[in-house]
Design an enzyme around this catalytic site. Sequence first.
Site, short mmCIF file in Angstrom:
data_model
loop_
_atom_site.label_atom_id
_atom_site.label_comp_id
_atom_site.label_asym_id
_atom_site.label_seq_id
_atom_site.Cartn_x
_atom_site.Cartn_y
_atom_site.Cartn_z
N ASP A 177 21.41 92.85 38.43
CA ASP A 177 20.99 91.53 37.94
C ASP A 177 22.16 90.59 37.74
O ASP A 177 22.03 89.55 37.10
CB ASP A 177 20.21 91.69 36.63
N ASP A 192 28.69 96.67 52.22
CA ASP A 192 29.31 97.91 51.77
C ASP A 192 28.24 99.01 51.73
O ASP A 192 27.25 98.89 51.01
CB ASP A 192 29.89 97.70 50.37
N ASP A 196 23.77 99.52 47.12
CA ASP A 196 22.35 99.47 47.48
C ASP A 196 21.90 98.01 47.50
O ASP A 196 21.29 97.51 46.55
CB ASP A 196 21.54 100.28 46.47
N ILE A 202 18.60 103.73 48.94
CA ILE A 202 19.27 104.38 50.06
C ILE A 202 20.67 103.78 50.22
O ILE A 202 20.81 102.59 50.51
CB ILE A 202 18.46 104.20 51.36
N SER A 231 -6.70 86.18 39.05
CA SER A 231 -6.74 87.28 38.08
C SER A 231 -7.20 88.59 38.72
O SER A 231 -6.82 89.67 38.28
CB SER A 231 -7.65 86.92 36.91
#
Length: 536
Positions: A177, A192, A196, A202, A231
Amino acid sequence: KWAFAVLLLFLVVSVASSLSNYRDKFSEGDRGTICLSCAVVITSLERYILFKEPNIEKAISKYCDLFGGKVASICRVFIAVEARPLLILLKNKQKPDAVCKALGFCRGYEHCQLHPVDGETKFETAQLRKDPWWLPLIQPFLDALKNHVPLVDGDGDLFSTIDTFRGSAWRGKDCDDRSRDIYPGRKVQDRDPDVDSDCNGIKGTSPSGQSYEDLYCSKTTRRGVAILGDSAGAHFRLPPQLLEPAYINATIYSSVPRIAELEADWPHLSWVTSFTEDKTGVTPGPSQSIYKKLKKRNRCNHRDYQNISVNGARSGTMKDISKTLSRNQTQDHPMLLFYALVGNDVCNGHPGDPGTPVDQFRQNVEATLDHLDTILPKGSYVVFEGLAVGGKLYEILQNETHPLGAPYPMVYDFLTCVKRNPCYGWMNTNETIRAKTTSHAEELSAVYQKIINEKSYNNFKMIYHDFPFEDVIPHVKTAWKEMIEPFDGFHPSQLLGSLTADVIWDFLEKNHPDAIGEVNPYNDKIEELFGDQGGY
């Protein structure tokens, strides 16, 4: 309807006596919600007294204890200071709606009747007090709910690390976050391998030096899933157990704050985005979903779901609600998106509201589609679900008793009176009005096929499927009333939602396999190496 859940919590902790005095700051509909919420809580309290603790003073104190923690403490403080009016009314065995009228929760709706009158209310309406002290404290939460985006979102990518307040119960959980570039559904390109980047659990590098994401996911067809809904899509549900004596206990009632934080919705158990099973007993039944099936087909799709459903949403409001969907055409994977507004465009809350005209409905839908064409990656699909077969509701429930203890037709009339009927067009005793509403719903559903036939978009294909009420008939092995949420007598139940997912999935697999992608041949390897892939 989201206010229903919030107000239910406030009433339960007993600070809502102040709410009735804040009435001038609320709309007419909000005041109806306050009245209805009060009737729900007083019904629960009276049943607790009847079946659990006949001593009223002790019962009120024990009732507070059911909620646990700070909620129970606030409740006890209020009872100690301001319980006298409530005690008098309960000792006089007033009906729940009479109690709420006497306490001032139903101002403007004194003529609305849930139970037959069997005596005069023996307490005068409460005196006005000052504005409630807690309103400024909850305003940020209310604003977040109105904006339909996560309350906790450190990096502003519209994904959160908490599950309630429009967090990961609604959208895949963010695994970082602090970075706007890391979120569910993102393409992993030149990143990188030990990070993840798409939150699917993964990561890392194989012994051959190739990243696991590239090895197991790059050559497969990735699909995120989302729903733009109302709804029904959010799986609105007020558990009837809250009013059933056998379930009035701390285990069930401790879930009330969470119910409020989720706006009385259960998106994590809904037919499109369910990713778990209910373990509390509050929402029993199967919880199959399109997301679960997509993940089973390709485990690289883990966490890539978004439930952009809002209680009360119509085609007109969806034009703005759709803008809270998070998708980037160049950085993210294609999406299987469901446009499922099953009732509010015909579900007028009161007599005299004609619903959305056909021409306006088409304009609204096309405006949303125009926006989607600017954010959905190429190769996406939009699946329209037709409006509900609401004419069946009255036929199924007319001779049944509502959890509030009154016949469904009487509850429908009460909801209409306090302007909180979720669908007056179908939830009323007038057969002519119900038939007219059904005809209008069929006209609006036909609009979807016309759009498919007459329009095309650059980045997605369109598919239509009727509301699958008739399709589930061969699968129903229980009473039809089990297909409908008992508390509101309108929304699809957990069972019907799960069957809907099965029916829609089978339809897509047979007729539109490209919409769901191929099975990932590396699913077993992914499970072996990454287990639950970080869960939810």
